[in-house]
Structures are given as C-alpha cells and as structure tokens.
Design a protein around this motif. Sequence first.
Motif: not given
Length: 735
Positions: A419, A425, A427
Amino acid sequence: MSVNRCVYLLSRSHIRYRVCASTAAVTNNTTLHPTRRTFEKLSSRHSNSNSSSRPLDTSLFVPLTVKSDEGGDGPVGEELTQPLDKSELLKVLNRFYKRKEMQKLAADQGLDARLFHQAFVSFRKYVLEMNSLNADFHIILSDICCGAGHIDDIFPYFMRHAKQIFPMLDCMDDLRKISDLRVPANWYPEARAIQRKIVFHAGPTNSGKTYHAIQRFLAAKSGVYCGPLKLLAHEIYEKSNDAGVPCDLVTGEERIFVYPEGRLSGHIASTIEMCSVTTPCLCAEEIHVCGEAAAVDFVTELMYTTGEEVEVHNYKRLTPFSVSNHAVESLDNLKPGDCIVCFSKNDIYSISRQIEVRGLECAVIYGSLPPGTKLAQAKKFNDPDDPCKILVATDAVGMGLNLSIRRIIFNSLVKPSVNEKGEKELDTISTSQALQIAGRAGRFSSVFKEGEVTTMQRDDLPVLKEILGKPVDPIETAGLHPTAEQIEIFAYHLPQATLSNLIDIFVSLAQVDGLYFVCNIDDFKFLADMIQHIPLNLRTRYVFCTAPINKKQAFVCTSFLKFARQFSRDEPLTFNWVCRHVNWPLVPPKNIKDLVHLEAVHDVLDLYLWLSYRFMDMFPDANLIRDIQKELDGIIQVGVRNITWLIRATEDQCASAENTASIGLAVLDTPPLRRGRGTKNQRKDPRATDSSLSSRLVRDGLLTKELLQQLQREWVREQSQRGDDSNSANKGKKK
C-alpha cells in the motif's frame, strides 16, 4: 514535422503507459477541451492543497550533539558573580521547562511539544555539564538563582541551543520552498514554450491502440518511444529496424546504436525512466499516450495546467473473450492453449509439477526470469510443433509478451501488494488487473480468435465475474519523486542529516496539488540506510539508491553493498572482480534453490550494467559482463526448460530428510504389535488408510508411486544399516 516525445505523465503502478511520438487517423475521434467543471475541480484541488498548514512530522528531525566543552568564556562569569549551585540551577531549568508561556514562544519558533522536549533535555545537559558558560549567560543564571532576574530571560539562550541541535529551524522557509511540488509543469520551460499536440489512444488490451500509435511513430521524421518494460522497448526497437526505420535502443542496462560511428538515429526505443528531459527533442510537438479509458479525464486535467488540448482516439477490443460458466476445478481438465495464472512462484512450482505428473509439458513465465528466458518460454508455448501446450505464469504474462492463449485460468484472485505506506497486504485483484490478464486470451494475432476466462476453484468464479463486471476505477493522481538537485539543496541546509533522513523531511514538507502525490520512497530509503556507513558523496549516494534492485534477494543486496564499498575505495569494479564475486563460471541448476540463485546473479549483472552507464570509469567492463550475462541467460533457460525435474530434485532432497525424521518418529510412537487380534486391530489404524501423508502426496501429484517405493526401499536399507552398526558396536563392548 520533427516529432519527439515528452515523458511527463505518471500513473498508478497497475496502469501501463507508453509515451511515443506518433499519431493515427482512426474513427471515433474526439478533442477534449477544458470544461467549466474541470476548471472548478482544479480550482478546488488547488485551494485545498496549496495551504501550508499541514502539520509537520517533527519525529523526522534528529537532534545533533553539542559538546559540553565547546564555547564558554572561561571563569569570567564566576569572577563577576559567583559559582553556580548545580542543584539550584536544576530547579531553575525545570521551572523554565514547565512555563506555558515558554512553550508557546518556542512553538512560534517552530518547536512543537516533541522538539521542545528534546531541545530542553539537550539544553539542560549542556548547562549542567559545561565547565564554564558564556559570561552573559552565567550572569543571567546567577541573577535568577539569587532572585534578581526573571526566569524567562533564559529563553534566548535556550533557542540558540535549540537551533544548534535542530539547524533546520533557521531555514524552514527555504526548505518549504524547495519541497514545493505544486506546479511541476513549470519544471520544463522549453516544453511550455511550444504548443503541443496531445493524442490519447484509449482502449482495452488487444484493441490495436499501440499498433496505431506505433504506425505514426514509424512515419514521423523523428520520434522516441518510452515503455515501462525492457521487453517492450526491445520489441519496438526490432519492429522499427525491421520496417527499415533506423532506431536505437536505450534501457537502464543496455545501449544499442544502429550506426557504428555512434551517430544517433532519428528514432529511439527506450524504457521510460531513461528519457532525458534535457535533450532538445524532448520538447515534443506531438505526443501520443496509450492507456485505459479510465485515464482520459485525468490526462485532460493535466494538459489543462499546460494550456493544451487532448485528442482522444477510442478503440474497442479486436477479438472477443467470454467468462466461462464453469471452473476448471482439476488439472485433469486442462486443454491446449490454457494459461494458468498464479500470484506466487511457489504456486508456479507446485502446479508445474502436478502437470508434469499427468504427462503434459508446460512453459513457465514469472517476473524474476531474465527477458531472454521469458521470450524463450513464450516461443516454446507459441510453437505449434512443440508438444508444450500449457503455460503456467504469474501476472507477468500480461507484460510485454505476445502469447497465443486460448483460455486464461486464474489459480487465485488474491495477490500480495504494497500500500501507499509501504505495508504488505493480500488483496483481491482489481478490475484493471483482472482485465489486463484476462485480455491475453484470444489475441488478434494468435491462432485463437476468441478467448475464454475462468478460474481454477469453483468458489472464485462468481467473484471473478463480479470483478470483471465493475467499471475500472478512474486515474485521479500522478506520482512525483524528489530529484537529486532538490535533495542536494536540502543537504546544503542540513549537512549533518543522512540521505534517508533528508528524504523523510522532504516528503514531510512537500506540498502537492490535488493532481499529484509523493511517490512511495521506502525502497529508496532501504538502500540509503544500507550504504549510509559507506563514505560516498551525496550525488553518488543518490544515484546508487535509485538502482533497480529486488530487496527481497539477499545476494543482490549483498552485491549492492559490496559494489558501493568498492566504489568508495576508488577501486574500479573489473570483470575479474565481478567473476570472483559471483563465482563465475556457473553450472546449470540442480534444484530450485540453484535456479533462484542464478536468477539473483543475473540481477547482479544487471545492476553492474545499470551502474556502468552512470559511472563508466568505475564499472569499465560492461561489454564483458554483458557477454557472461547472455551465457547465464542460456544456463537459466536450460534450468527453466527442466523446471519440473528441478522441482522433483528439490522434493527428493526435502522428502528424504523429512521422511527420515517423520518415519523415525512414527516408529517410536507406534505401540508394539501384539499377535492375534491385536494385529488385526493394527491394520485398522487410521495412519494406514488413504488419509496418510504418502497417499495424499501421491493423490495431489506431489509424489509418484515409483518415488514412494524408492523411499521405502531406502528407508529399509538405512534401518538395516543402522542395525548392523548397532550390532557391531555391541560386539565391541562385549569384547
């Protein structure tokens, strides 16, 4: 018309832009003019972002050390008054610290609560440990201790000390001006001096937008192509020269000039970071941008700031693709022309191995492979006479490779990402990413005129349909990165700050309008911190830190560190030095670990070539390094062609160690067998059923029955050998 290019547009990482000097006469053309709505939107953005009231992150300010024995007028102050009582002096200083009025005055001078506290701690230590203070300060303190002076009289001396440990307080206005990034269009006065033609080719993958732009590029008297990948730059370089248009190649690691005498061609194919904003041809009269329709409004707003109009050419996909109503579910259902897309190398290895167990051949493509190996695997997959009909790849399949794919199969819809804060992350892929990958099915130039998209898992299929059914999020901002010149000016004002700290302070002070954001600089800081202890001048240190390095590769990071250390000693990095470092010559890989290391060595040689074009005297053997890199590419190609064999060899090594340990534990944990009915019960032990580890490995294709039998034979032989050794030892004891 002399047509060139200007690299000014930046975008989010998942949108790929190619900026090229070319045009195309196609239907459905529109010219976008700045509207009142656009003006109001821009005005709002500027009014919201021009303010300098954004709080400064003062945690980035590292206090300098002021030595206690510096300064002072000797015992003059004591002779004029009397020696200071340290305990009484401590009470006075603490009273000064607690006064709200002093804290407010300090805040007006740029010291927030954090800096005020740090400055006071340093000031108190300085005063109490100083052998002799300046005469005037000594007299002030003596008067306060005797009740004849006011405690606020300490403030000027406190601020003088605070500015010594925080020198940026004296130049904060200058630093804010340097880091003001609100009008980047003004950075290029030569481009602003002409009226340019901006053409945006908007459309999905496989719509012909790049083809039409390149046709104008080839027809122009001169032009520059800028792509985000080396493979794309190579492709345009080859297409141009094949079409009879002399074109040079310029990438971070390679330069190829058509004319042997070194004369520049009228056309250049390059990677986008290699564009030279000081070259006169950059002030392009005609600029062509290829990208998604989601970027049209944003580019129009950007051009509004330069007073230029955007002509938009819209394209539709040339061949259709459809989303299947059924998931694949099993590798037994694979068909020729299938491409399984994974988002991790481990998945690539696992699926490749399972495909091989089923008697099929597959090609493999992932991001860390050298360009030559990727092209070789693509050629193998595309060759109708090659038995390889299945492709297993990461999302690199959608980046610069022409592939004849019938069906895209998403093995997963979850991808690791980073990010804006640099945090990792997991995602679900975005609509833009899904379309970029799915669009590889049924390419116009391939043998499959219609494409199909599906998933491996049944539960993922409705999710994929939902993702592909959403509109692509519009591009709204572009990234800006501090330049070497800006950081050098910062360093002039803050000579004691590290490069990483300078970058942090710059970003904290930076002002951008609503069209821009400051790029994530975590990778830059990672390299800056790594070589901070090595004596390099600031410009050299900055260039080193912009090198394209995969920080996840330990060997690459170690090599980067050694390169910087050797450079700091003013010792050229010769061919022989590099060969000793990478242990050249290298042999074909024997397992996956060896293959990964060879990929890292290839990256190290890439790093050398990248640095050689920036420090030619210190990296003098670029041609020799390029020769062994080509040889290494061939070695890696051999490894990738035999990747299932490497996976099998790796599994053999791991299985041998793990099975030896696990079988030994099983023998220890198994209760002794009893005769008669006990033996019958033992056969019903769950560990002997189909749920056993060996059965599951065979069922999943990770272990063949032949290999299992071989392991069993080796286990029996090893146990027999251990028994013989034990008997020999016992006989020795008896003797």
